[in-house]
Scaffold this active site. Structure first.
Site, short mmCIF file in Angstrom:
data_model
loop_
_atom_site.label_atom_id
_atom_site.label_comp_id
_atom_site.label_asym_id
_atom_site.label_seq_id
_atom_site.Cartn_x
_atom_site.Cartn_y
_atom_site.Cartn_z
N ASP A 80 0.85 -1.20 0.00
CA ASP A 80 0.00 0.00 0.00
C ASP A 80 0.89 1.25 0.00
O ASP A 80 0.64 2.22 0.72
CB ASP A 80 -0.97 0.00 1.18
CG ASP A 80 -0.28 -0.11 2.54
OD1 ASP A 80 0.91 -0.50 2.59
OD2 ASP A 80 -0.94 0.18 3.56
N HIS A 95 8.91 -0.38 9.34
CA HIS A 95 8.27 -1.69 9.52
C HIS A 95 8.47 -2.60 8.30
O HIS A 95 8.85 -3.77 8.44
CB HIS A 95 6.77 -1.51 9.77
CG HIS A 95 6.44 -0.47 10.78
ND1 HIS A 95 6.58 -0.69 12.14
CD2 HIS A 95 5.96 0.80 10.65
CE1 HIS A 95 6.20 0.39 12.80
NE2 HIS A 95 5.82 1.32 11.91
#
Length: 289
Positions: free
Chosen positions: A11, A226
């Protein structure tokens, strides 16, 4: 010579860590990045931004926009700055044929056991692929997922956005390594790291701008990367600790619980934080050709 064929499911465009994950893949000589599929919200915009970064790195990668809506049909979270650093993203060429589900299933079917998929957004595209082709879960070499947290029931963004998709993926029987927030938040990128990244030509400058945009959004001067951490669980597993295999259960809110035994999923439980951060920077700087 590249020895790992990888598809990235992302995303990209909101949190800058997706762009950094793409950069780490591009900067890793052992990786053959077959393609990139985007997920969640305006996936065409995400795909064009991914294509721009690939092009700035002097590379060619197939980029396919994927599912805009989640299976759970929750409201899409949108930061508002996605793609805003470029005024001409509509000039980037992206692929609409085949669609993302078909692209994923066909690529994996053609090379059973040969393709890793790194999934760093909501798991809608992966769930769609599993539902469209029951052989996908058996044929994929491994799924490397950023999502969840395993030190509490607090839902993490990727799983919270589409719990239905996450449940389909973890119940599929596919071999999975999942890295949750309790591990990724132990690693930080700070100003010195970004200064090094900026030295990587036009590509590095673009990433620096994306990073600093994300920092402004949160009024911080650092971030936890992350998604590239998840990429490194594949590329540099010696920097991490993992559980034995088990099963991850997903609740209706996207909370995640790992139970050892009875499955093919393992979770990441530790990271050598300083070395991981150094690897992210070094591979990112190596991305441009």
């Amino acid at each position: 010579m590249a020895d790992r064929q990888i598809i990235l499911d992302t995303d990209l465009g909101s949190d800058v860590d997706d762009a950094l994950a793409l950069a780490v893949l591009l900067g890793s000589p052992e990786v053959d990045l077959l393609g990139c599929v985007t997920v969640y919200g305006d996936t065409a915009l995400r795909a064009r931004l991914a294509q721009r970064l690939v092009r700035l790195a002097g590379r060619t990668v197939t980029v396919v926009p994927g599912a805009e809506k989640t299976l759970t049909d929750r409201e899409i979270w949108w930061a508002g700055h996605e793609g805003k650093l470029f005024t001409d993203l509509d000039t980037e060429q992206i692929s609409h044929e085949p669609d993302a589900t078909t692209y994923l299933t066909e690529q994996v079917r053609r090379a059973p056991g040969g393709i890793d998929v790194v999934a760093i957004g909501p798991l809608t595209n992966i769930a769609n692929a599993i539902q469209a082709d029951p052989s996908f879960a058996a044929n994929v070499r491994h799924l490397w997922i950023m999502g969840g947290r395993f030190d509490s029931l607090e839902p993490e963004h990727n799983f919270k956005c589409d719990p239905e998709a996450a449940k389909i993926v973890f119940d599929s029987g596919a071999p999975i390594t999942v890295t949750g927030l309790e591990v990724t938040t132990t690693v930080r990128l700070e100003a010195g790291d970004v200064a090094r990244i900026a030295e990587a030509g036009e590509f590095g400058e673009a990433l620096k701008a994306e990073i600093e945009q994300w920092w402004r959004f949160w009024n911080e001067e650092w971030n936890s990367p992350h998604d590239p951490i998840t990429v490194l669980t594949l590329l540099a597993p010696d920097l991490f600790g993992f559980t034995a295999e088990g099963h991850v259960a997903i609740d209706a809110m996207g909370g995640s619980v790992f139970t050892e035994g009875g499955g093919r999923t393992r979770i990441t439980v530790a990271a050598r934080a300083d070395e991981v951060a150094a690897q992210i920077v070094a591979r990112t700087v190596a991305a441009p050709r």
